[in-house]
Design a protein around this motif. Structure first.
Motif, short mmCIF file in Angstrom:
data_model
loop_
_atom_site.label_atom_id
_atom_site.label_comp_id
_atom_site.label_asym_id
_atom_site.label_seq_id
_atom_site.Cartn_x
_atom_site.Cartn_y
_atom_site.Cartn_z
N SER A 71 -212.29 26.51 -45.58
CA SER A 71 -212.69 26.07 -46.92
C SER A 71 -211.58 25.31 -47.62
N LEU A 72 -210.30 25.55 -47.22
CA LEU A 72 -209.20 24.76 -47.79
C LEU A 72 -209.41 23.29 -47.50
N PHE A 73 -209.72 22.98 -46.22
CA PHE A 73 -209.88 21.58 -45.85
C PHE A 73 -211.18 20.99 -46.41
N GLN A 74 -212.22 21.84 -46.50
CA GLN A 74 -213.46 21.33 -47.11
C GLN A 74 -213.23 20.96 -48.57
N GLY A 75 -212.46 21.81 -49.27
CA GLY A 75 -212.16 21.53 -50.67
C GLY A 75 -211.37 20.26 -50.83
N LEU A 76 -210.33 20.10 -49.97
CA LEU A 76 -209.51 18.88 -50.03
C LEU A 76 -210.36 17.66 -49.71
N LEU A 95 -213.48 17.20 -50.18
CA LEU A 95 -214.34 16.87 -51.33
C LEU A 95 -213.57 16.08 -52.38
N VAL A 96 -212.40 16.61 -52.77
CA VAL A 96 -211.64 15.96 -53.84
C VAL A 96 -211.12 14.59 -53.38
N GLY A 130 -213.70 21.81 -55.58
CA GLY A 130 -212.72 21.58 -54.52
C GLY A 130 -211.59 22.58 -54.62
N MET A 131 -211.11 22.84 -55.84
CA MET A 131 -210.02 23.78 -56.04
C MET A 131 -210.42 25.19 -55.59
N GLY A 155 -212.48 25.89 -53.20
CA GLY A 155 -212.39 25.88 -51.74
C GLY A 155 -210.95 25.96 -51.27
N VAL A 156 -210.07 25.18 -51.91
CA VAL A 156 -208.66 25.17 -51.51
C VAL A 156 -208.07 26.57 -51.65
N GLN A 175 -209.68 29.43 -51.81
CA GLN A 175 -210.33 30.35 -50.88
C GLN A 175 -209.68 30.24 -49.50
#
Lengths: 312, 325
Positions: free
Chosen positions: A284-289, A291-292, B133-134, B136-137, B139
């Motif tokens: 989820s870290l990479f999915q979040g990055l 996305l942004v 996004g934050m 997710g990051v 998490q």
């Protein structure tokens, strides 16, 4: 440029997938890989199309999670028998999805409650209904439905993907499609020139519900069982797909095709991370990055084109 | 006499009226609960409602601040969860380490919030995207760095003083409640008595007009998102003080609950309108409904449906947009 964001991101993700896959396994992906990706991504693609229609009118639909859960529960419970009977039941599920969406539409347009709040409340209600229908994960789907929807050996999913895309291409050229953009761009002006904004909103929420119903049927068909919590992840992933697909949250700009590209890219990213050997805990870290960064790229690209236009 | 009261009511500002509505709803939910189930009105039961509502109240405080400027914070669940994990893994259950661990946990929240604010205000990323996004990051980082909460130090408990404080309370009053009163005072003073508060409402009503009249819109936005991160971290710290150990998914229920509490408290989701006192009532209402349904042994599906219906009814009562015609 912003409108094409989804396709740029998709192409980049596909390239990354091919590179990572072939360097990790020493060969190119086989038809089996493509088929499993296709069947995995279809539910999200459908939800993303529905979400993009709502976002195009300047709204947001959080209840997709609840509608998918409810329709998954109902599909796994009532779609039985052989021959044509199960397909009749599938139609019933789709009608149920559309009806749930229509409830949102009525509350938003006639009740004048902000879309995010309406769908937040109905999310809870639909999730409750799903748990009532299917308290514990289980249920089944007849093989005949599975063979037609998400056949594990033949890419039948491509047909349905084509139908969905074709449906959007037709829809955007209809009067309803035009009105969706009109309401999203400037609701007051749209009303002033006689666009029935309330009916348009009712329509997009009902269509979003229908798409969630479709997603649920494909979900059960792929996983061969139901789960009343299956829909929850789709809330945030459908919003992410729409965003990566370049649909503006203010409404009126973007297209469902972009959202499809966004959904496919988001599904592929998980495979890219897997073949790159990244610990799934960091997924989820990479999915979040992702996305942004995807959205930032869109913003930068818009700025650059605007500056270039200003110079010439 | 009656006319006098009605006339007085008319002179109250619409903002204050929404706060009154929120309290009327909270009072009627509590009253209804007491009538239907006599045990519900007992001090032990009320005390439990207040403590649980306090956690919702902390999270909703941060959510309210960003909603006031027309934003939204979807990163709350994992800011909360991350701060809770940071607290136990850095304190290792030792009292001497508690101050550092507290500072670190709050720092994580502030940093995440600051990054959200910078992304929204300076880079122009939509609030939904930036905070999603934050989430997710954080998490990914929480799961990855703690190896899915299986690391060597992940089994540690919150230090004893913190647990004594939140499980035992101060002179019989639960500590979470005391902190909540403090937060409510702070929020009310900050928003109604300071220039910063005036600026927040100005940005919320019309950010362009606020900018043109000299309000540092970006600075205000960054400050609000930072505060939201701090409040989420605070909630994480207190939850871990209350429960002893963090769990994965600790913050997940607070995402939608914080938004619901803010709106039931009479804050406009479009920004620029609302008071924290209303949000206090909103948090109480939501928690009272859930607690009552649990006490009545209503199954989970029924709780979810009634919870959604209650929110809808409240929205119909005072959460509607203006008519277009």
């Amino acid at each position: 440029m912003r409108d094409r964001l989804g396709y740029v991101v998709l192409v980049a993700t596909i390239a990354a997938y091919l590179v990572v896959y072939s360097s990790s396994l020493g060969r190119l992906p086989t038809s089996f890989d493509y088929l499993s990706i296709l069947n995995t991504m279809l539910p999200l693609v459908f939800v993303a199309i529905g979400q993009s229609l709502v976002v195009l009118t300047g709204g947001i639909d959080l209840s997709v999670g609840g509608i998918v859960s409810l329709c998954v529960a109902v599909t796994a419970t009532i779609v039985t028998g052989d021959g044509l009977a199960p397909f009749g039941w599938v139609l019933v599920v789709l009608v149920l999805g559309a009806a749930c969406g229509a409830v949102n539409g009525v509350i938003v347009s006639a009740g004048r409650i902000a879309p995010i709040l309406t769908t937040l409340a109905t999310l809870s209600i639909f999730t409750g209904l799903a748990l009532w229908v299917l308290p514990v994960p289980g249920g089944s789907i007849p093989p005949v439905v599975r063979n037609v929807l998400s056949n594990p050996n033949v890419p039948t999913g491509l047909i349905w993907l084509g139908v969905a895309i074709g449906g959007w291409l037709v829809l955007r050229r209809t009067r309803f499609g035009m009105r969706v953009y009109a309401v999203g761009s400037d609701e007051t002006s749209a009303r002033a020139v006689g666009v029935p904004a309330a009916r348009v909103k009712l329509g997009v929420y009902a269509l979003s519900g229908l798409c969630s119903g479709l997603a649920a049927v494909f979900y059960v068909s792929t996983t061969t069982a139901g789960d009343a919590n299956a829909g929850a992840p789709f809330i945030l992933t459908s919003i992410a797909s729409v965003v990566v697909g370049g649909v503006a949250f203010s409404g009126g700009r973007g297209s469902a095709l972009g959202a499809v590209a966004g959904a496919v890219a988001l599904t592929l990213v998980i495979d890219v991370l897997f073949f790159a050997g990244i610990d799934p805990l960091y997924q989820s870290l990479f999915q979040g990055l992702f996305l942004v960064v995807a959205v930032l790229l869109g913003t930068v690209a818009t700025l650059v084109t605007r500056r270039r236009r200003a110079v010439t | 006499m009656n006319g006098e009261i009605l006339r007085r009511f008319d002179t109250i500002t619409p903002g204050a009226r929404r706060v009154l509505y929120a309290y009327a709803v909270a009072a009627s939910v509590l009253l209804l609960g007491a009538v239907l189930n006599p045990g519900f009105a007992s001090w032990t039961s009320l005390r439990a409602v207040l403590v649980v509502a306090a956690f919702t109240g902390f999270v909703a405080a941060g959510q309210m601040l960003v909603v006031l400027v027309g934003g939204i914070d979807l990163s709350i669940p994992w800011v909360l969860n991350g701060a809770a994990i940071v607290l136990t893994t850095t304190s290792l259950g030792q009292s001497v380490r508690l101050p550092y661990a507290l500072a670190l946990a709050l720092g994580v929240g502030a940093l995440a919030g600051f990054a959200n604010g910078m992304g929204v205000a300076w880079l122009g990323v939509p609030a939904v995207v930036m905070t999603l996004g934050m989430n997710g990051v954080l998490q990914g980082l929480s799961l990855g760095l703690s190896k899915g909460l299986t690391c060597a130090s992940c089994g540690s408990y919150a230090p004893q003083p913190l647990r004594d404080l939140f499980v035992g309370g101060v002179a019989g009053v639960p500590a979470a409640l005391l902190v909540w009163i403090g937060v409510a005072l702070l929020m009310t003073v900050l928003l109604t008595l300071t220039t910063f508060g005036r600026r927040v409402y100005a940005v919320g009503v019309n950010s362009r007009a606020a900018f043109l009249s000299g309000v540092g819109v970006r600075g205000v936005t960054v400050a609000l998102y930072t505060l939201s991160g701090v409040f989420a971290a605070l909630a994480g710290i207190m939850l871990v003080g209350y429960g002893g150990q963090p769990s994965l998914g600790l913050g997940d229920p607070y995402l939608f609950e914080s938004i619901a509490a803010v709106v039931v408290g009479g804050v406009s989701i479009l920004g620029g309108r609302g008071h924290y006192l209303g949000v206090v009532a909103g948090s109480l209402t939501l928690v009272a409904v859930t607690t009552f349904l649990q006490a009545q042994r209503v199954p989970e599906y029924g709780r979810l449906m009634i919870y959604g219906l209650v929110i809808l009814v409240i929205l119909f009562a005072y959460g509607r947009d203006k008519s277009h015609d």
